[in-house]
Design a protein around this motif. Structure first.
Motif, PDB file in Angstrom:
ATOM      1  N   GLY A 178       0.624  -1.283  -0.064  1.00 38.62           N
ATOM      2  CA  GLY A 178      -0.026   0.018  -0.017  1.00 38.62           C
ATOM      3  C   GLY A 178       0.989   1.388  -0.094  1.00 38.62           C
ATOM      4  O   GLY A 178       0.399   2.200  -0.922  1.00 38.62           O
ATOM      5  N   MET A 182       0.984   5.616   0.697  1.00 42.11           N
ATOM      6  CA  MET A 182       0.128   6.084   1.919  1.00 42.11           C
ATOM      7  C   MET A 182       1.191   6.248   3.013  1.00 42.11           C
ATOM      8  O   MET A 182       2.252   5.792   3.289  1.00 42.11           O
ATOM      9  CB  MET A 182      -0.571   4.606   2.248  1.00 42.11           C
ATOM     10  N   ILE A 234      -3.674   2.575   8.303  1.00 40.80           N
ATOM     11  CA  ILE A 234      -4.950   2.196   7.294  1.00 40.80           C
ATOM     12  C   ILE A 234      -5.114   0.998   7.239  1.00 40.80           C
ATOM     13  O   ILE A 234      -6.359   0.566   7.275  1.00 40.80           O
ATOM     14  CB  ILE A 234      -4.554   2.705   5.955  1.00 40.80           C
ATOM     15  N   PHE A 235      -4.038   0.077   6.891  1.00 38.89           N
ATOM     16  CA  PHE A 235      -4.395  -1.357   6.680  1.00 38.89           C
ATOM     17  C   PHE A 235      -4.865  -1.933   8.179  1.00 38.89           C
ATOM     18  O   PHE A 235      -5.908  -2.776   8.048  1.00 38.89           O
ATOM     19  CB  PHE A 235      -3.325  -2.223   6.277  1.00 38.89           C
ATOM     20  N   VAL A 279      -8.827  -0.881   8.471  1.00 37.26           N
ATOM     21  CA  VAL A 279      -9.656  -1.589   7.423  1.00 37.26           C
ATOM     22  C   VAL A 279      -9.742  -3.052   7.885  1.00 37.26           C
ATOM     23  O   VAL A 279     -10.705  -3.693   7.964  1.00 37.26           O
ATOM     24  CB  VAL A 279      -9.233  -1.168   5.985  1.00 37.26           C
ATOM     25  N   ILE A 314      -9.188   1.655  -1.248  1.00 42.04           N
ATOM     26  CA  ILE A 314      -9.515   1.509   0.135  1.00 42.04           C
ATOM     27  C   ILE A 314     -11.107   0.860   0.439  1.00 42.04           C
ATOM     28  O   ILE A 314     -11.332   0.092   1.034  1.00 42.04           O
ATOM     29  CB  ILE A 314      -9.343   2.795   1.275  1.00 42.04           C
ATOM     30  N   ALA A 324     -11.993  -2.962   1.078  1.00 39.27           N
ATOM     31  CA  ALA A 324     -12.857  -2.936   2.564  1.00 39.27           C
ATOM     32  C   ALA A 324     -13.976  -3.960   2.194  1.00 39.27           C
ATOM     33  O   ALA A 324     -14.279  -4.788   2.951  1.00 39.27           O
ATOM     34  CB  ALA A 324     -13.240  -1.813   2.980  1.00 39.27           C
TER      35      ALA A 324
END
Length: 445
Positions: free
Chosen positions: A264, A270, A276-277, A280, A334, A338
């Motif tokens: 990512g 990112m 973020i990972f 999610v 994203i 998701a």
């Protein structure tokens, strides 16, 4: 113990197991390689974290993520066999003690081989828990909520990995990557002690009073018994098809969990890939895993319905991941990723419920141990270093991610095969009352 308290205890321990997986994969702990071959007129980068400090290649880094499997491979059948003479809850205490020692050892490591050795011991410690926790839950869960309770337990996998990303990122940046392992060991220590000092709990198929009773069977006879158990397991068509699908599924999921933040960061620049990972994965993992178990309980937790749910969820999730990694916009990525994870994590309760349903009660511990070993040995253990090798050749994380994602459809094909066995009548399910409950048995033609 109330059954619900036992479930909560096992969920917390499982959470900590997978926090460790997320920690060692996080950018804050795993770090980045440095440029150690720079010329005199170039600026040198010494990297960061484990990879930078120990000067690891991507392949070595991938091996490090899989080293725990060596211990898990050897110890899982041993713990499964010991349940016949030792109280299973005490065995879990032994395993957690080894896990605590090994995790602390990772913080003291001085190079690639030392940390790889401690990761191997982490697998030994984990072996007792992964083999025995699911049979305990299956024994004590209300009959109409077995899939849901197993989903609660396996919900801790994405949540744990996600928390590990965040925990590793924060601790690694504020303190040091070694501190993350020390804190993990400190948190697990009370649970390891609890396994020894609490009243022992039995599996319903085990009547041992809590002490290890030496087996009266000769060593050769005991070995033959284990081999016969393995023979019965590998000749079970339904069980093996389910495990083959799980292997292919875990091949992708394991590589995602390890390389996801780096991919990512490289593809979409990112700035907070760990967060973020982690966010999610945690949100979609919780919702998806819960919904998967609830849906299977609602439609009827038969093996046929389980295969149907696994195949459909994996196909939809695989398509979603392909679209996500093909997108050029980080927000769209994203969103699509998701949605895909919601469907993919819906498999976690049903796939393990099928492992338990497809074998006799006396083989459940061995079935879970064997499944865990196989999905790692043939799944996420080779996938992390192989993805590292592919990326070393391609130097294109988008292409690498798309190649990896395509393997989800192989998992879906295996589970569709399992469903078709029932559809065409080569395998039948027969409901028979036993011990006040309904137990699914198999008739194979």
């Amino acid at each position: 113990f109330l059954p619900s308290r036992l479930l909560v205890l096992f969920c917390v321990i499982n959470l900590l197991n997978y926090v460790d997986r997320g920690v060692i994969a996080s950018n804050g702990v795993n770090g980045a390689p440095g440029n150690y071959t720079c010329r005199a007129n170039e600026a040198c980068s010494h990297g960061s974290g484990i990879q930078g400090e120990f000067k690891l290649s991507n392949f070595q880094d991938g091996v490090l993520s899989s080293a725990f499997m060596g211990g898990l491979l050897v110890a899982s059948p041993i713990f499964a066999e010991l349940t016949k003479s030792c109280n299973p809850f005490r065995l879990i205490g032994v395993g957690l003690s080894v896990w605590t020692f090994a995790t602390a050892g990772c913080g003291f490591s001085v190079g690639f081989w030392s940390i790889a050795s401690f990761r191997l011991l982490v697998g030994v410690g984990e072996a007792s828990f992964v083999s025995l926790a699911a049979p305990f839950i299956d024994d004590y869960a209300p009959p109409e909520q077995k899939s849901r309770w197993l989903s609660y337990f396996y919900m801790c996998i994405p949540v744990g990995v996600a928390l590990g990303y965040v925990f590793g990122g924060v601790v690694g940046s504020l303190l040091h990557w070694r501190a993350a392992f020390f804190l993990e060991a400190l948190i697990m220590l009370p649970f390891a002690v609890f396994g020894f000092v609490s009243a022992p709990i039995n599996l319903m198929s085990n009547s041992n009073d809590g002490t290890c009773v030496p087996s009266k069977r000769p060593g050769l006879s005991k070995l033959k018994g284990v081999l016969y158990d393995f023979r019965d397991l590998f000749q079970n068509k339904v069980y093996m098809i389910n495990v083959l699908g799980y292997i292919a599924f875990n091949f992708v999921l394991g590589a995602y969990s390890y390389w996801g933040p780096k991919a990512g960061e490289a593809i979409y620049q990112m700035k907070s890939a760990d967060l973020i990972f982690g966010g999610v994965t945690m949100l979609c993992g919780v919702i998806g895993t819960f919904v998967g178990g609830a849906v299977l309980d609602f439609i009827g937790s038969s093996i046929r319905n389980g295969f149907k749910l696994l195949a459909l969820s994996t196909i939809v999730g695989g398509v979603g991941c392909m679209l996500a990694f093909s997108s050029r916009n980080v927000v769209l990525f994203i969103f699509l990723f998701a949605v895909a994870e919601l469907f993919l994590f819906a498999t976690q309760g049903p796939v393990n419920q099928l492992n338990l349903q497809s074998v006799p009660q006396e083989l459940r511990a061995l079935a879970m141990a064997t499944s865990t070993v196989l999905i790692h040995v043939l799944g996420d253990v080779p996938s992390s270093p192989l993805v590292g090798l592919v990326e070393d050749k391609l130097h294109n994380w988008r292409s690498t991610a798309l190649i990896l994602t395509s393997i989800y459809f192989l998992a879906a094909a295996f589970w569709l095969w399992g469903f078709l066995l029932f559809f065409f009548g080569s395998v039948e399910e027969k409901q028979s009352p036993q011990a006040g409950q309904e137990e699914t048995t198999l008739i194979q033609h």
